[in-house]
Design a protein around this motif. Structure first.
Motif, PDB file in Angstrom:
ATOM      1  N   GLY A 181     -21.411  23.865   7.771  1.00  0.00           N
ATOM      2  CA  GLY A 181     -21.526  22.735   6.872  1.00  0.00           C
ATOM      3  C   GLY A 181     -22.342  23.114   5.649  1.00  0.00           C
ATOM      4  O   GLY A 181     -23.486  23.562   5.754  1.00  0.00           O
ATOM      5  N   MET A 182     -21.751  22.941   4.461  1.00  0.00           N
ATOM      6  CA  MET A 182     -22.408  23.276   3.191  1.00  0.00           C
ATOM      7  C   MET A 182     -22.870  21.976   2.541  1.00  0.00           C
ATOM      8  O   MET A 182     -22.064  21.101   2.238  1.00  0.00           O
ATOM      9  CB  MET A 182     -21.419  24.005   2.285  1.00  0.00           C
ATOM     10  CG  MET A 182     -21.975  24.435   0.949  1.00  0.00           C
ATOM     11  SD  MET A 182     -20.658  25.229  -0.048  1.00  0.00           S
ATOM     12  CE  MET A 182     -21.645  26.024  -1.313  1.00  0.00           C
ATOM     13  N   ARG A 183     -24.181  21.838   2.347  1.00  0.00           N
ATOM     14  CA  ARG A 183     -24.742  20.637   1.727  1.00  0.00           C
ATOM     15  C   ARG A 183     -25.183  20.981   0.312  1.00  0.00           C
ATOM     16  O   ARG A 183     -26.035  21.849   0.100  1.00  0.00           O
ATOM     17  CB  ARG A 183     -25.913  20.101   2.536  1.00  0.00           C
ATOM     18  CG  ARG A 183     -26.516  18.815   1.978  1.00  0.00           C
ATOM     19  CD  ARG A 183     -27.747  18.370   2.745  1.00  0.00           C
ATOM     20  NE  ARG A 183     -27.424  17.910   4.087  1.00  0.00           N
ATOM     21  CZ  ARG A 183     -27.691  18.572   5.208  1.00  0.00           C
ATOM     22  NH1 ARG A 183     -28.280  19.762   5.146  1.00  0.00           N
ATOM     23  NH2 ARG A 183     -27.394  18.065   6.383  1.00  0.00           N
ATOM     24  N   LEU A 213     -13.693  22.886  -4.929  1.00  0.00           N
ATOM     25  CA  LEU A 213     -14.069  23.481  -3.653  1.00  0.00           C
ATOM     26  C   LEU A 213     -12.930  23.385  -2.649  1.00  0.00           C
ATOM     27  O   LEU A 213     -12.682  24.316  -1.874  1.00  0.00           O
ATOM     28  CB  LEU A 213     -15.321  22.792  -3.098  1.00  0.00           C
ATOM     29  CG  LEU A 213     -16.636  23.156  -3.792  1.00  0.00           C
ATOM     30  CD1 LEU A 213     -17.754  22.210  -3.358  1.00  0.00           C
ATOM     31  CD2 LEU A 213     -17.019  24.604  -3.489  1.00  0.00           C
ATOM     32  N   THR A 214     -12.213  22.269  -2.660  1.00  0.00           N
ATOM     33  CA  THR A 214     -11.062  22.121  -1.766  1.00  0.00           C
ATOM     34  C   THR A 214     -10.009  23.174  -2.047  1.00  0.00           C
ATOM     35  O   THR A 214      -9.376  23.717  -1.129  1.00  0.00           O
ATOM     36  CB  THR A 214     -10.460  20.710  -1.910  1.00  0.00           C
ATOM     37  OG1 THR A 214     -11.450  19.733  -1.596  1.00  0.00           O
ATOM     38  CG2 THR A 214      -9.265  20.530  -0.999  1.00  0.00           C
ATOM     39  N   LEU A 228     -10.397  27.447   4.938  1.00  0.00           N
ATOM     40  CA  LEU A 228     -10.188  26.015   4.775  1.00  0.00           C
ATOM     41  C   LEU A 228     -11.507  25.370   4.375  1.00  0.00           C
ATOM     42  O   LEU A 228     -12.529  25.566   5.026  1.00  0.00           O
ATOM     43  CB  LEU A 228      -9.682  25.390   6.074  1.00  0.00           C
ATOM     44  CG  LEU A 228      -9.431  23.885   6.053  1.00  0.00           C
ATOM     45  CD1 LEU A 228      -8.259  23.545   5.131  1.00  0.00           C
ATOM     46  CD2 LEU A 228      -9.165  23.364   7.456  1.00  0.00           C
ATOM     47  N   THR A 229     -11.495  24.632   3.265  1.00  0.00           N
ATOM     48  CA  THR A 229     -12.674  23.876   2.847  1.00  0.00           C
ATOM     49  C   THR A 229     -12.314  22.394   2.888  1.00  0.00           C
ATOM     50  O   THR A 229     -11.297  21.973   2.339  1.00  0.00           O
ATOM     51  CB  THR A 229     -13.120  24.272   1.428  1.00  0.00           C
ATOM     52  OG1 THR A 229     -12.017  24.148   0.530  1.00  0.00           O
ATOM     53  CG2 THR A 229     -13.620  25.698   1.398  1.00  0.00           C
ATOM     54  N   THR A 230     -13.163  21.625   3.544  1.00  0.00           N
ATOM     55  CA  THR A 230     -12.901  20.202   3.743  1.00  0.00           C
ATOM     56  C   THR A 230     -14.086  19.380   3.248  1.00  0.00           C
ATOM     57  O   THR A 230     -15.206  19.533   3.766  1.00  0.00           O
ATOM     58  CB  THR A 230     -12.668  19.896   5.235  1.00  0.00           C
ATOM     59  OG1 THR A 230     -11.635  20.742   5.737  1.00  0.00           O
ATOM     60  CG2 THR A 230     -12.271  18.438   5.428  1.00  0.00           C
ATOM     61  N   VAL A 231     -13.874  18.541   2.253  1.00  0.00           N
ATOM     62  CA  VAL A 231     -14.929  17.625   1.803  1.00  0.00           C
ATOM     63  C   VAL A 231     -15.095  16.532   2.850  1.00  0.00           C
ATOM     64  O   VAL A 231     -14.128  15.850   3.211  1.00  0.00           O
ATOM     65  CB  VAL A 231     -14.580  17.014   0.431  1.00  0.00           C
ATOM     66  CG1 VAL A 231     -15.575  15.910   0.070  1.00  0.00           C
ATOM     67  CG2 VAL A 231     -14.562  18.087  -0.646  1.00  0.00           C
ATOM     68  N   TRP A 251     -21.036  17.126   0.785  1.00  0.00           N
ATOM     69  CA  TRP A 251     -20.971  17.897   2.028  1.00  0.00           C
ATOM     70  C   TRP A 251     -19.556  18.463   2.165  1.00  0.00           C
ATOM     71  O   TRP A 251     -18.567  17.744   2.022  1.00  0.00           O
ATOM     72  CB  TRP A 251     -21.287  17.028   3.238  1.00  0.00           C
ATOM     73  CG  TRP A 251     -22.708  16.551   3.325  1.00  0.00           C
ATOM     74  CD1 TRP A 251     -23.618  16.497   2.321  1.00  0.00           C
ATOM     75  CD2 TRP A 251     -23.364  16.048   4.491  1.00  0.00           C
ATOM     76  NE1 TRP A 251     -24.813  15.990   2.773  1.00  0.00           N
ATOM     77  CE2 TRP A 251     -24.681  15.706   4.110  1.00  0.00           C
ATOM     78  CE3 TRP A 251     -22.971  15.851   5.806  1.00  0.00           C
ATOM     79  CZ2 TRP A 251     -25.602  15.173   5.002  1.00  0.00           C
ATOM     80  CZ3 TRP A 251     -23.885  15.328   6.702  1.00  0.00           C
ATOM     81  CH2 TRP A 251     -25.181  14.997   6.314  1.00  0.00           C
ATOM     82  N   VAL A 252     -19.491  19.745   2.476  1.00  0.00           N
ATOM     83  CA  VAL A 252     -18.208  20.428   2.612  1.00  0.00           C
ATOM     84  C   VAL A 252     -18.259  21.328   3.844  1.00  0.00           C
ATOM     85  O   VAL A 252     -19.249  22.029   4.061  1.00  0.00           O
ATOM     86  CB  VAL A 252     -17.895  21.294   1.366  1.00  0.00           C
ATOM     87  CG1 VAL A 252     -16.521  21.935   1.496  1.00  0.00           C
ATOM     88  CG2 VAL A 252     -17.991  20.476   0.093  1.00  0.00           C
ATOM     89  N   THR A 253     -17.206  21.315   4.660  1.00  0.00           N
ATOM     90  CA  THR A 253     -17.111  22.223   5.799  1.00  0.00           C
ATOM     91  C   THR A 253     -16.261  23.428   5.415  1.00  0.00           C
ATOM     92  O   THR A 253     -15.135  23.277   4.935  1.00  0.00           O
ATOM     93  CB  THR A 253     -16.490  21.533   7.023  1.00  0.00           C
ATOM     94  OG1 THR A 253     -17.299  20.426   7.406  1.00  0.00           O
ATOM     95  CG2 THR A 253     -16.394  22.498   8.190  1.00  0.00           C
TER      96      THR A 253
END
Length: 380
Positions: A181-183, A213-214, A228-231, A251-253
């Motif tokens: 998780g990227m904050r 980012l997506t 895979l980047t997920t907001v 927040w992005v996974t």
């Protein structure tokens, strides 16, 4: 497994289901497990590993390898939605991933070992805390007491909705994706809503970063290049009409098949955040949580699992694609030959983490039987 044993383990699973504890708070669950393992006749029971972890050893007394079986103690911070007689009694928390069932299986193994020890070596049962946050396995491994009993092989399972009930899938090589998780915190300067030009709003940076980012990771084939980047969350300013915003949070996974690709994706994402925030005149800070390294199965452990399933007449398929979701079980592979297998919960079963998910009790004798067959194949 006798009908009486299955009835007892099912009752235990449902007891655990009623009293879920989330990551880092598994104290009562751990106490109950330690009591059961002690009663089963374990030669050694260790508690408080990596938080609330419990490790039990069943020793043959004869020199030989160590075989570890790992399950999870923690539940999820999700409100269960069901009318089951054993539904969660804890508001906002539920065993909606099946860890209650995984624990029941390993307790079943403990009861069997209490009756008949392995012929050689030792079995190490690992009831791990904080799997859902990715912190538990590393914390258990770093405890000096674990190094004294660390096994040579470690096996685990996870039930899998979407796969026919009782079917086993095993992956040779990459088994679970790496994720984190990227904050991102963007900081500008507030101002009166009537004079936004006198402040610095992070709105533009936020609105640019979400699609950018997506675009960095759009999924695709589950190979070494997969990303895979997920907001998952975004916020801007305060809930007021009088203040132009000065702070935003995103927040992005991030998800990849390999740790190497994850390092590349992190660098790309951080560079994008720095470039965008600088262009919009705001500062940025990046932190990470829920960090899971990639999980890979060892070919020797895969072969043992496959043979155990055949021995138990459990339908088994070898597959070459990892699961998209993450697991911290891979931590045990740093010092042992490890493998995790997937046990089908049913093709139309509610998904893991759904509010109406419930572990299928019919899987208890299957998982327990495969684990015992693994032990027999290695230790006799």
């Amino acid at each position: 497994m006798t009908p009486e044993t299955l009835k007892r383990l099912t009752a235990l699973r449902r007891e655990l289901h009623q009293s879920p504890e989330v990551s880092g708070q598994e104290q009562k669950t751990a106490e109950r497990i330690a009591e059961l393992i002690q009663n089963a006749g374990a030669d050694l029971v260790l508690t408080g590993l990596g938080g609330h972890g419990v490790v039990a050893v069943f020793d043959s007394g004869i020199e030989g390898p160590g075989v570890g079986l790992r399950c999870e103690l923690d539940a999820l911070p999700i409100q269960e939605e069901s009318d089951l007689p054993y539904t969660s009694r804890i508001p906002g928390k539920g065993h909606l991933c099946g860890h209650d069932g995984h624990m029941a299986m390993v307790v079943g193994v403990a009861e069997a070992l209490g009756i008949a020890r392995p012929q050689t070596g030792r079995v190490v049962l690992i009831f791990q805390p904080s799997e859902e946050t990715g912190k538990g396995a590393a914390a258990v491994r770093s405890d000096p007491r674990f190094s004294d009993v660390a096994p040579d092989h470690v096996f685990s399972l996870h039930n899998l909705p979407g796969l026919d009930l009782g079917i086993v899938e095993i992956c040779d090589g990459p088994a679970n994706c790496a994720s984190r998780g990227m904050r991102i915190v963007l900081t500008g300067k507030t101002s009166h809503a009537a004079a936004p030009q006198d402040g610095v709003s992070p709105a533009a940076a936020l609105s640019k970063l979400m699609p950018a980012l997506t675009k960095l990771g759009q999924g695709g084939p589950l190979d070494q290049n997969y990303a895979l980047t997920t907001v998952t969350h975004a916020s801007l300013g305060e809930q007021t009409f009088g203040v132009a915003p000065g702070r935003a949070e995103l927040w992005v996974t991030l998800r990849t098949v390999t740790d190497t690709r994850m390092a590349e994706l992190i660098a790309e994402a951080e560079a994008l955040v720095a470039k965008t925030s600088q262009a919009e005149g705001v500062s940025s800070e990046v932190t990470y949580d829920d960090v899971f390294e990639a999980c890979a199965n060892h070919i020797d452990a895969v072969n043992i699992l496959n043979q155990a399933c055949v021995e138990r007449n459990v339908p088994v398929r070898l597959v070459n694609e990892p699961q998209r979701f993450s697991e911290d079980f891979g931590q045990f592979g740093k010092n042992a030959k490890t493998a995790m297998f997937w046990l089908g919960s049913g093709s139309d079963h509610p998904q893991l983490h759904n509010p109406d998910y419930d572990f299928p009790d019919a899987l208890i004798p299957i998982g327990t039987g495969v684990f015992l067959a693994v032990i027999r194949r290695i230790l006799g």
